[in-house]
Scaffold this motif. Structure first.
Motif, PDB file in Angstrom:
ATOM      1  N   CYS A   7       0.831  -1.206   0.000  1.00 28.63           N
ATOM      2  CA  CYS A   7       0.000   0.000   0.000  1.00 28.63           C
ATOM      3  C   CYS A   7       0.862   1.250   0.000  1.00 28.63           C
ATOM      4  N   ILE A   8       0.412   2.218  -0.769  1.00 23.24           N
ATOM      5  CA  ILE A   8       0.941   3.577  -0.671  1.00 23.24           C
ATOM      6  C   ILE A   8       0.034   4.320   0.294  1.00 23.24           C
ATOM      7  N   LEU A   9       0.594   4.750   1.413  1.00 25.68           N
ATOM      8  CA  LEU A   9      -0.139   5.576   2.373  1.00 25.68           C
ATOM      9  C   LEU A   9       0.278   7.026   2.127  1.00 25.68           C
ATOM     10  N   ARG A  10      -0.717   7.843   1.770  1.00 27.96           N
ATOM     11  CA  ARG A  10      -0.477   9.247   1.432  1.00 27.96           C
ATOM     12  C   ARG A  10      -0.975  10.121   2.579  1.00 27.96           C
ATOM     13  N   HIS A  11      -0.124  11.068   3.013  1.00 28.52           N
ATOM     14  CA  HIS A  11      -0.498  11.957   4.125  1.00 28.52           C
ATOM     15  C   HIS A  11       0.278  13.268   3.995  1.00 28.52           C
ATOM     16  N   LYS A  12      -0.451  14.373   3.910  1.00 31.47           N
ATOM     17  CA  LYS A  12       0.151  15.713   3.852  1.00 31.47           C
ATOM     18  C   LYS A  12       1.245  15.811   2.782  1.00 31.47           C
ATOM     19  N   ASN A  13       0.904  15.422   1.564  1.00 39.01           N
ATOM     20  CA  ASN A  13       1.796  15.509   0.410  1.00 39.01           C
ATOM     21  C   ASN A  13       3.070  14.656   0.549  1.00 39.01           C
ATOM     22  N   HIS A  14       2.992  13.607   1.373  1.00 36.25           N
ATOM     23  CA  HIS A  14       4.080  12.651   1.551  1.00 36.25           C
ATOM     24  C   HIS A  14       3.504  11.245   1.407  1.00 36.25           C
ATOM     25  N   ILE A  15       4.376  10.269   1.125  1.00 40.36           N
ATOM     26  CA  ILE A  15       3.969   8.869   1.211  1.00 40.36           C
ATOM     27  C   ILE A  15       4.958   8.143   2.117  1.00 40.36           C
ATOM     28  N   LEU A  16       4.466   7.114   2.773  1.00 37.90           N
ATOM     29  CA  LEU A  16       5.296   6.332   3.673  1.00 37.90           C
ATOM     30  C   LEU A  16       5.936   5.187   2.894  1.00 37.90           C
ATOM     31  N   LEU A  17       7.263   5.160   2.902  1.00 37.90           N
ATOM     32  CA  LEU A  17       7.994   4.103   2.231  1.00 37.90           C
ATOM     33  C   LEU A  17       8.932   3.420   3.218  1.00 37.90           C
ATOM     34  N   LEU A  18       9.351   2.240   2.844  1.00 33.20           N
ATOM     35  CA  LEU A  18      10.220   1.419   3.666  1.00 33.20           C
ATOM     36  C   LEU A  18      11.497   1.177   2.868  1.00 33.20           C
ATOM     37  N   GLN A  19      12.646   1.609   3.413  1.00 31.45           N
ATOM     38  CA  GLN A  19      13.911   1.349   2.727  1.00 31.45           C
ATOM     39  C   GLN A  19      14.423  -0.010   3.189  1.00 31.45           C
ATOM     40  N   VAL A 103       8.189  10.373   2.671  1.00 33.39           N
ATOM     41  CA  VAL A 103       8.891  10.972   1.538  1.00 33.39           C
ATOM     42  C   VAL A 103       7.962  11.948   0.831  1.00 33.39           C
ATOM     43  N   PRO A 104       8.415  13.186   0.580  1.00 29.67           N
ATOM     44  CA  PRO A 104       7.586  14.107  -0.204  1.00 29.67           C
ATOM     45  C   PRO A 104       7.263  13.491  -1.569  1.00 29.67           C
ATOM     46  N   ILE A 105       6.021  13.621  -1.989  1.00 30.62           N
ATOM     47  CA  ILE A 105       5.583  13.012  -3.255  1.00 30.62           C
ATOM     48  C   ILE A 105       6.469  13.430  -4.424  1.00 30.62           C
ATOM     49  N   GLU A 106       6.898  14.679  -4.458  1.00 36.49           N
ATOM     50  CA  GLU A 106       7.722  15.139  -5.581  1.00 36.49           C
ATOM     51  C   GLU A 106       9.134  14.532  -5.571  1.00 36.49           C
ATOM     52  N   GLU A 107       9.535  13.896  -4.485  1.00 42.56           N
ATOM     53  CA  GLU A 107      10.857  13.271  -4.389  1.00 42.56           C
ATOM     54  C   GLU A 107      10.834  11.768  -4.674  1.00 42.56           C
ATOM     55  N   VAL A 108       9.655  11.166  -4.720  1.00 44.75           N
ATOM     56  CA  VAL A 108       9.530   9.711  -4.833  1.00 44.75           C
ATOM     57  C   VAL A 108      10.217   9.177  -6.078  1.00 44.75           C
ATOM     58  N   SER A 109      10.068   9.834  -7.205  1.00 44.20           N
ATOM     59  CA  SER A 109      10.640   9.325  -8.467  1.00 44.20           C
ATOM     60  C   SER A 109      12.173   9.339  -8.464  1.00 44.20           C
ATOM     61  N   LYS A 110      12.790  10.056  -7.544  1.00 48.69           N
ATOM     62  CA  LYS A 110      14.253  10.147  -7.482  1.00 48.69           C
ATOM     63  C   LYS A 110      14.879   9.051  -6.618  1.00 48.69           C
ATOM     64  N   LEU A 111      14.060   8.304  -5.904  1.00 44.63           N
ATOM     65  CA  LEU A 111      14.571   7.289  -4.985  1.00 44.63           C
ATOM     66  C   LEU A 111      14.909   5.984  -5.703  1.00 44.63           C
ATOM     67  N   PRO A 112      15.858   5.229  -5.165  1.00 39.19           N
ATOM     68  CA  PRO A 112      16.113   3.898  -5.718  1.00 39.19           C
ATOM     69  C   PRO A 112      14.970   2.948  -5.338  1.00 39.19           C
ATOM     70  N   THR A 113      14.353   2.342  -6.347  1.00 33.95           N
ATOM     71  CA  THR A 113      13.243   1.408  -6.141  1.00 33.95           C
ATOM     72  C   THR A 113      13.358   0.269  -7.147  1.00 33.95           C
ATOM     73  N   ALA A 114      12.546  -0.750  -6.959  1.00 34.38           N
ATOM     74  CA  ALA A 114      12.404  -1.764  -7.993  1.00 34.38           C
ATOM     75  C   ALA A 114      11.890  -1.062  -9.250  1.00 34.38           C
ATOM     76  N   PRO A 115      12.370  -1.445 -10.434  1.00 33.38           N
ATOM     77  CA  PRO A 115      11.941  -0.758 -11.659  1.00 33.38           C
ATOM     78  C   PRO A 115      10.426  -0.698 -11.836  1.00 33.38           C
ATOM     79  N   SER A 116       9.708  -1.751 -11.493  1.00 35.80           N
ATOM     80  CA  SER A 116       8.248  -1.739 -11.633  1.00 35.80           C
ATOM     81  C   SER A 116       7.608  -0.696 -10.725  1.00 35.80           C
ATOM     82  N   ASP A 117       8.207  -0.459  -9.562  1.00 33.54           N
ATOM     83  CA  ASP A 117       7.630   0.509  -8.622  1.00 33.54           C
ATOM     84  C   ASP A 117       7.609   1.919  -9.179  1.00 33.54           C
ATOM     85  N   LYS A 118       8.554   2.258 -10.033  1.00 30.68           N
ATOM     86  CA  LYS A 118       8.550   3.601 -10.655  1.00 30.68           C
ATOM     87  C   LYS A 118       7.238   3.815 -11.419  1.00 30.68           C
ATOM     88  N   PHE A 119       6.828   2.818 -12.210  1.00 31.80           N
ATOM     89  CA  PHE A 119       5.572   2.905 -12.960  1.00 31.80           C
ATOM     90  C   PHE A 119       4.377   2.940 -12.015  1.00 31.80           C
TER      91      PHE A 119
END
Length: 149
Positions: A7-19, A103-119
């Motif tokens: 799940c993507i949990l969205r709160h105050k223009n951020h999402i919670l991610l797990l590194q 993580v601020p939503i506008e920063e999410v695409s800059k993070l290292p993720t599984a390639p499918s997660d970018k889409f």
């Protein structure tokens, strides 16, 4: 075939991610479904176990077939991805699965993720329709093909 929910949990223009410590990739909290669970029960339980938070009315937003081929071995799993804007509880200071980060939503695409997660991140954060897709991986999780319906 393995089934997983996240799940993507969205709160105050951020999402919670797990590194995750293994590759340093950021991922949506979630995990394997248990026998007899439905996908909503699974995402709620898994998200709580990894974050300490209880999702309130998560909405299914993506259904994906994932295939990994390596050395003549094929592994396939189904992934059910949810989006949620409401939650209760206290965020764990430390998750056994890795480092939790808002993580601020506008920063999410800059993070290292599984390639499918970018889409998946891009679609879920920009579009309200359910996305159906298939992703194929080769060795070391290199994306070799994908398609959406």
């Amino acid at each position: 075939m393995q089934r997983v929910t996240n799940c993507i949990l969205r709160h105050k223009n951020h999402i919670l991610l797990l590194q995750k410590p293994s590759k340093g990739w950021y991922a949506m909290p979630g995990g394997k479904m248990e026998q007899g669970e439905n996908i909503k029960e699974s995402v709620t339980r898994e998200f709580n176990e990894e974050t300490g938070l209880y999702l309130i009315e998560p909405q299914l937003r993506g259904v994906f077939t994932m295939v990994k081929t390596e050395s003549n071995t094929v592994k396939e799993w189904m992934m059910y991805t949810f989006l949620c804007d409401r939650f209760e509880g206290e965020l764990l200071e430390q998750s056994k699965e890795g480092k939790l980060e808002w993580v601020p939503i506008e920063e999410v695409s800059k993070l290292p993720t599984a390639p499918s997660d970018k889409f998946i991140h891009h679609h879920l954060l920009q579009d309200e329709t359910i996305l159906y897709g298939s992703f194929e991986y080769g060795s070391d999780y290199q994306l070799t093909d994908y398609r959406f319906n």
